[in-house]
Design a protein around this motif. Structure first.
Motif, mmCIF file in Angstrom:
data_model
loop_
_atom_site.group_PDB
_atom_site.id
_atom_site.type_symbol
_atom_site.label_atom_id
_atom_site.label_comp_id
_atom_site.label_asym_id
_atom_site.label_seq_id
_atom_site.Cartn_x
_atom_site.Cartn_y
_atom_site.Cartn_z
ATOM 1 N N ILE A 145 12.688 -14.738 0.595
ATOM 2 C CA ILE A 145 13.641 -13.702 0.961
ATOM 3 C C ILE A 145 13.297 -12.466 0.148
ATOM 4 C CG2 ILE A 145 16.081 -13.058 0.908
ATOM 5 C CD1 ILE A 145 16.634 -16.154 1.072
ATOM 6 N N GLN A 146 12.957 -11.381 0.829
ATOM 7 C CA GLN A 146 12.550 -10.167 0.139
ATOM 8 C C GLN A 146 13.233 -8.964 0.780
ATOM 9 O OE1 GLN A 146 8.226 -11.093 0.446
ATOM 10 N NE2 GLN A 146 8.219 -11.057 -1.775
ATOM 11 N N ARG A 147 13.250 -7.865 0.050
ATOM 12 C CA ARG A 147 13.868 -6.635 0.555
ATOM 13 C C ARG A 147 12.803 -5.566 0.707
ATOM 14 N NH1 ARG A 147 18.991 -4.298 -2.489
ATOM 15 N NH2 ARG A 147 17.585 -4.637 -4.232
ATOM 16 N N VAL A 148 12.837 -4.871 1.828
ATOM 17 C CA VAL A 148 11.873 -3.803 2.066
ATOM 18 C C VAL A 148 12.216 -2.614 1.172
ATOM 19 C CG1 VAL A 148 10.924 -2.221 3.788
ATOM 20 C CG2 VAL A 148 11.539 -4.564 4.439
ATOM 21 N N VAL A 149 11.222 -2.126 0.432
ATOM 22 C CA VAL A 149 11.429 -1.008 -0.487
ATOM 23 C C VAL A 149 10.983 0.303 0.154
ATOM 24 C CG1 VAL A 149 10.822 -0.048 -2.733
ATOM 25 C CG2 VAL A 149 11.161 -2.512 -2.486
ATOM 26 N N ARG A 150 9.775 0.298 0.684
ATOM 27 C CA ARG A 150 9.259 1.521 1.322
ATOM 28 C C ARG A 150 7.945 1.222 2.045
ATOM 29 N NH1 ARG A 150 5.446 4.669 -2.865
ATOM 30 N NH2 ARG A 150 6.107 3.739 -4.822
ATOM 31 N N ASN A 151 7.447 2.209 2.740
ATOM 32 C CA ASN A 151 6.158 2.064 3.410
ATOM 33 C C ASN A 151 5.033 2.206 2.399
ATOM 34 O OD1 ASN A 151 7.625 1.902 5.736
ATOM 35 N ND2 ASN A 151 7.382 4.090 6.206
ATOM 36 N N LEU A 152 3.846 1.745 2.769
ATOM 37 C CA LEU A 152 2.691 1.892 1.890
ATOM 38 C C LEU A 152 1.596 2.632 2.638
ATOM 39 C CD1 LEU A 152 1.752 0.882 -0.987
ATOM 40 C CD2 LEU A 152 0.310 -0.690 0.276
ATOM 41 N N VAL A 153 1.087 3.665 2.022
ATOM 42 C CA VAL A 153 0.031 4.457 2.652
ATOM 43 C C VAL A 153 -1.294 4.187 1.947
ATOM 44 C CG1 VAL A 153 -0.712 6.781 3.292
ATOM 45 C CG2 VAL A 153 1.714 6.224 3.212
ATOM 46 N N THR A 154 -2.273 3.736 2.714
ATOM 47 C CA THR A 154 -3.621 3.512 2.179
ATOM 48 C C THR A 154 -4.605 4.061 3.199
ATOM 49 O OG1 THR A 154 -3.925 1.376 3.254
ATOM 50 C CG2 THR A 154 -2.900 1.349 1.089
ATOM 51 N N THR A 155 -5.253 5.151 2.858
ATOM 52 C CA THR A 155 -6.173 5.757 3.835
ATOM 53 C C THR A 155 -7.495 4.994 3.918
ATOM 54 O OG1 THR A 155 -6.702 7.316 2.088
ATOM 55 C CG2 THR A 155 -5.298 8.109 3.861
ATOM 56 N N LYS A 156 -7.878 4.341 2.814
ATOM 57 C CA LYS A 156 -9.138 3.602 2.815
ATOM 58 C C LYS A 156 -8.809 2.115 2.843
ATOM 59 C CE LYS A 156 -13.654 3.715 0.598
ATOM 60 N NZ LYS A 156 -14.428 4.239 -0.537
#
Lengths: 84, 84, 84, 84, 84
Positions: free
Chosen positions: A3-14
């Motif tokens: 059970i986890q909570r979404v914190v935020r999006n993750l941006v990885t261009t590479k």
């Protein structure tokens, strides 16, 4: 499953090829540890979710070649910080 | 996937066959624990990366016979020690 | 396998396809950590169970495509909090 | 992969078939936790090694039927207690 | 592989099909944590054993369909509490 909570999006261009078109979310568990999960469902920050790990995480996407080891499997209807 | 920081390269002259031609990096997590990850992307010390473990780690290389259990899957664009 | 206790059912209206028709239970271990397990047996809150993780968790269902990483494998006959 | 140090050999006269002809070593990690790894390379006590776990551990032997979940994948050239 | 000690047998009358005819033992590790392992060898309480986890645990039985994630792989000849 965890059970986890979404914190935020993750941006990885590479990124590795099989992850490029996937939505990634930073998720935390009850003790605040952060991990990154693939999101095939469409979650928003604050959602409590169940996450699937290991080979099941790949099967929980449309394509088992996607190189994830943690995938969001569902949004929990009734859960709050007090339940943790 | 986990969020880890690349610490340095790892040199091992005596290696298992399937690891011989691969770049290995020492990576640390938020609590300072060290692990070794295969790097198919080309990271440098200080980069914050997402790492993939288990069978997905092998699929994240060009050849699933490569005997890794931890592979770097992407470089995170915006992450600092404060986010950990 | 781990020894866990069933805490309650888990309701998730928005789920991954392969989990939709499955019964999910919140289970806890000896230190109170919560996880979610698929229940192919029919357990009730308070039951002490053995849980199977990883690929074995999928094999412990009727269909290995079910994207679980934790499945209840049996109900323990004689176990109490003192045994933990 | 993890960084571990070889502590000593392990002698088990009664073993599972697929482990009988293999060299087993007791290894420790930075916090002193002991595990047992299969050694296809030929290490001696005191060597710092990288170990591979999971399905990759089986692939890192000559025969994936060998029932190991931890295999030594290489000897690290330059590592000391201070690096841990 | 891990080093664990057999504590006692485990009785579960209601089990998953692939576990029904298998001997299960409660095992503990150096810090006293309890787990359940399948025993294809025939151990008795007090034996120090090496245990295999993950997919290797299934291969360490006669039938990889057996839904175990932890299997006893051998009895250690010389080990005592002081070695832990």
């Amino acid at each position: 499953m965890n059970i986890q909570r979404v914190v935020r999006n993750l941006v990885t261009t590479k990124r590795h090829f099989w992850l490029t078109t996937q939505s990634l979310r930073v998720v935390e568990n009850a003790s605040g540890k952060l991990e990154v999960a693939l999101d095939p469902i469409g979650c928003k920050p604050g959602d409590f979710v169940i996450t699937v790990e290991g080979t099941a995480a790949r099967l929980a996407t449309d394509n088992p070649k996607i190189t994830t080891d943690l995938t969001i499997g569902g949004i929990i209807d009734h859960w709050s910080e007090d339940d943790w």
